[in-house]
Design a protein around this motif. Structure first.
Motif, short mmCIF file in Angstrom:
data_model
loop_
_atom_site.label_atom_id
_atom_site.label_comp_id
_atom_site.label_asym_id
_atom_site.label_seq_id
_atom_site.Cartn_x
_atom_site.Cartn_y
_atom_site.Cartn_z
N GLU A 182 -15.13 -17.66 -11.39
CA GLU A 182 -14.12 -16.60 -11.23
C GLU A 182 -12.94 -17.09 -10.39
O GLU A 182 -11.78 -16.88 -10.75
N LEU A 183 -13.25 -17.76 -9.28
CA LEU A 183 -12.18 -18.26 -8.41
C LEU A 183 -11.36 -19.35 -9.11
O LEU A 183 -10.14 -19.41 -8.95
N LYS A 184 -12.03 -20.18 -9.87
CA LYS A 184 -11.33 -21.26 -10.57
C LYS A 184 -10.35 -20.70 -11.61
O LYS A 184 -9.27 -21.23 -11.81
N LYS A 185 -10.76 -19.60 -12.26
CA LYS A 185 -9.87 -18.97 -13.25
C LYS A 185 -8.57 -18.50 -12.59
O LYS A 185 -7.52 -18.48 -13.24
N GLU A 186 -8.65 -18.15 -11.33
CA GLU A 186 -7.48 -17.64 -10.62
C GLU A 186 -6.52 -18.76 -10.20
O GLU A 186 -5.46 -18.48 -9.66
N THR A 187 -6.90 -20.00 -10.45
CA THR A 187 -6.04 -21.11 -10.03
C THR A 187 -4.98 -21.49 -11.06
O THR A 187 -4.08 -22.25 -10.73
N THR A 188 -5.06 -20.98 -12.27
CA THR A 188 -4.04 -21.30 -13.27
C THR A 188 -2.65 -20.92 -12.77
O THR A 188 -1.72 -21.73 -12.86
N PRO A 189 -2.48 -19.72 -12.20
CA PRO A 189 -1.16 -19.42 -11.64
C PRO A 189 -0.77 -20.36 -10.50
O PRO A 189 0.40 -20.64 -10.29
N GLU A 190 -1.77 -20.87 -9.78
CA GLU A 190 -1.48 -21.80 -8.68
C GLU A 190 -0.94 -23.12 -9.21
O GLU A 190 -0.07 -23.73 -8.59
N TYR A 198 -2.21 -32.43 -10.42
CA TYR A 198 -2.44 -31.23 -9.63
C TYR A 198 -3.65 -30.45 -10.15
O TYR A 198 -4.37 -29.84 -9.37
N SER A 199 -3.88 -30.50 -11.44
CA SER A 199 -5.08 -29.89 -12.00
C SER A 199 -6.33 -30.59 -11.44
O SER A 199 -7.31 -29.94 -11.06
N ALA A 200 -6.27 -31.92 -11.37
CA ALA A 200 -7.38 -32.69 -10.80
C ALA A 200 -7.54 -32.38 -9.31
O ALA A 200 -8.67 -32.32 -8.80
N ALA A 201 -6.44 -32.17 -8.62
CA ALA A 201 -6.50 -31.83 -7.19
C ALA A 201 -7.20 -30.49 -6.99
O ALA A 201 -7.98 -30.32 -6.03
#
Length: 177
Positions: A67-75, A40-43
């Motif tokens: 900035e947007l990529k940093k916000e994906t950790t919760p995702e 999922y991280s690769a996705a």
């Protein structure tokens, strides 16, 4: 008497909550060790590559992408937590713990890395595991789990894509037609 019953009810609800939390944590551990979290991280990385291509004409600065990529950790945590529900109806706590124990062995690790490279002894060990009640449950529920995971993944990826597009729009970057 009422106080005693209330106390017993409270204690039993605490025990259920603790068991539920342990089950949840065990499934998350299993999803990490079997490579699901990395997939999922690769996705997410692939989604950003796709969006980068789609927004090429918009000249989105690298700082915005970072900035947007940093916000994906919760995702990533969100999808893993959602996947727990796919396992909940099929596997018991004991099943999950046996899966973890097997995949922590050299045979389990090799099976996850490259099942074609299993030596004879590892093949015997893997066969014994898959002939166990938990192994049989894995084999018989494989399609059902894959279907549930697929549905959950589709919803998650669609929502993540839409969220990032909305955030880009909030920053003034509109998807080209």
């Amino acid at each position: 008497m009422k106080k005693l019953l209330l106390a017993l009810f409270f204690l039993s609800s605490l025990q259920f909550t603790a068991q539920e939390s342990t089950y949840h944590q065990d499934v998350l551990r299993y999803l990490t060790m079997n490579g699901t979290a990395n997939q999922y991280s690769a996705a997410i990385d692939q989604l950003f590559e796709l969006l980068g291509r789609q927004y090429t004409s918009q000249n989105v600065p690298d700082t915005v992408w970072v900035e947007l990529k940093k916000e994906t950790t919760p995702e990533l945590n969100k999808i893993l937590n959602m996947l727990v529900s796919a396992y909940r109806g099929t596997y018991s706590q004991e099943d999950i713990q046996q899966m973890i124990a097997f995949y922590e062995t050299p045979t389990g690790k090799q099976l996850l890395a490259d099942k074609t490279a299993l030596d004879y002894e590892q093949q015997k060990t893997a066969s014994a595991f898959y002939n166990s009640p938990t192994g049989q449950k894995i084999l018989t529920s494989e399609q059902q789990i894959a279907r549930s995971v697929g549905e959950i993944s589709e919803i998650w990826s669609r929502d993540l894509y839409r969220s990032i597009i909305d955030k880009l729009a909030d920053k003034g970057f509109i998807m080209p037609q």
